[in-house]
Design an enzyme around this catalytic site. Structure first.
Site, short mmCIF file in Angstrom:
data_model
loop_
_atom_site.label_atom_id
_atom_site.label_comp_id
_atom_site.label_asym_id
_atom_site.label_seq_id
_atom_site.Cartn_x
_atom_site.Cartn_y
_atom_site.Cartn_z
N HIS A 1 0.84 -1.23 -0.03
CA HIS A 1 0.05 0.17 0.04
C HIS A 1 0.89 1.39 -0.02
O HIS A 1 2.04 1.06 0.37
CB HIS A 1 -0.87 0.04 1.30
CG HIS A 1 -2.08 -0.92 1.03
ND1 HIS A 1 -2.99 -1.02 1.90
CD2 HIS A 1 -2.23 -2.10 0.10
CE1 HIS A 1 -3.86 -1.94 1.58
NE2 HIS A 1 -3.37 -2.63 0.54
N GLU B 1 0.89 4.23 1.77
CA GLU B 1 1.34 4.59 3.17
C GLU B 1 2.71 3.68 3.57
O GLU B 1 3.38 4.21 4.13
CB GLU B 1 0.07 4.31 4.15
CG GLU B 1 -1.07 5.08 3.76
CD GLU B 1 -2.14 4.48 2.93
OE1 GLU B 1 -3.24 5.00 2.87
OE2 GLU B 1 -1.96 3.54 2.51
N CYS C 1 -6.06 1.98 4.90
CA CYS C 1 -6.61 0.95 5.51
C CYS C 1 -6.35 0.67 7.09
O CYS C 1 -5.41 1.43 7.56
CB CYS C 1 -6.19 -0.63 4.77
SG CYS C 1 -4.76 -0.93 5.04
N CYS D 1 -2.60 -0.12 7.36
CA CYS D 1 -1.58 0.96 7.33
C CYS D 1 -1.80 2.19 8.34
O CYS D 1 -0.79 2.88 8.77
CB CYS D 1 -1.93 1.70 5.90
SG CYS D 1 -1.53 0.70 4.59
#
Length: 216
Positions: A78, A80, A106, A109
């Protein structure tokens, strides 16, 4: 010259970094969603990342293993996480930083970002279902802020702080407005205000349409 300068349409810092996150997202290779993240402190970018496969690994396009055995992507790191990895790789401290993302982080993260020292989360798009989980989590995370800045409409700030000395009922109505659990909100409001909140259920029903607009 002064008059000309005053007429320039300069973006504010939040819009500037959200636009930068959107530009970073265009490098993403995840076929499900292009997401970008920029970590900032004192108006200076510290690290950035986009959603894509691991370094030196094939891109996600056309890879059948991407969603093997699940509806969720298995290859993508992801945005992040990639931003935090970039900071770690370059030895950049993220304590007391902010993060700007194209979409709501999410849950995983979000947890890692909090542990890395990030305090404020700015995002453009509220991405279901994680956004409600994050709002609920802020009941227990003192000083962590979530700021939703849509492309059209006013910014919405979500923060719970144990340092708030004189909250009123409107303070807790925003908890429900942002999709937080009704019973948990009511319990916290009654504990902090010292009174029974008899109209909580009616208020929750009255804003169902507004909540749908926020999380659509």
């Amino acid at each position: 010259m002064a008059d000309r300068f005053e007429q320039l349409a300069r973006k504010d810092w939040n819009e500037y970094f959200l636009d930068l996150a959107a530009m970073v997202a265009t490098r993403g290779t995840c076929e499900r969603l292009q997401v970008g993240a920029v970590v900032v402190r004192d108006h200076l970018p510290l690290a950035m990342g986009y959603a894509g496969s691991m370094r030196k690994a094939p891109h996600c396009e056309g890879q059948e293993i991407c969603k093997e055995g699940t509806s969720h992507c298995q290859r993508t790191v992801h945005a992040e996480m990639n931003a935090i990895a970039m900071a770690a790789r370059e030895g950049v401290r993220l304590k007391d930083a902010d993060i700007y993302t194209t979409h709501t982080p999410c849950w995983n993260c979000f947890k890692v970002c909090v542990n890395a020292g990030i305090r404020t989360f700015y995002f453009r798009h509220a991405y279901r279902p994680d956004v409600k989980t994050l709002y609920n989590a802020c009941f227990y995370l003192d000083g962590i802020s979530l700021v939703h800045i849509p492309e059209d409409g006013p910014a919405r700030t979500w923060v719970y702080s144990h340092q708030v000395k004189h909250p009123d009922l409107n303070y807790f109505k925003d908890f429900i407005r942002f999709g937080c659990d009704l019973e948990l909100t009511k319990m916290l409001a009654e504990r902090m205000l010292g009174v029974k909140w008899t109209g909580a259920e009616e208020f929750a029903k009255s804003i169902e349409t507004e909540k749908e607009k926020i999380f659509s």
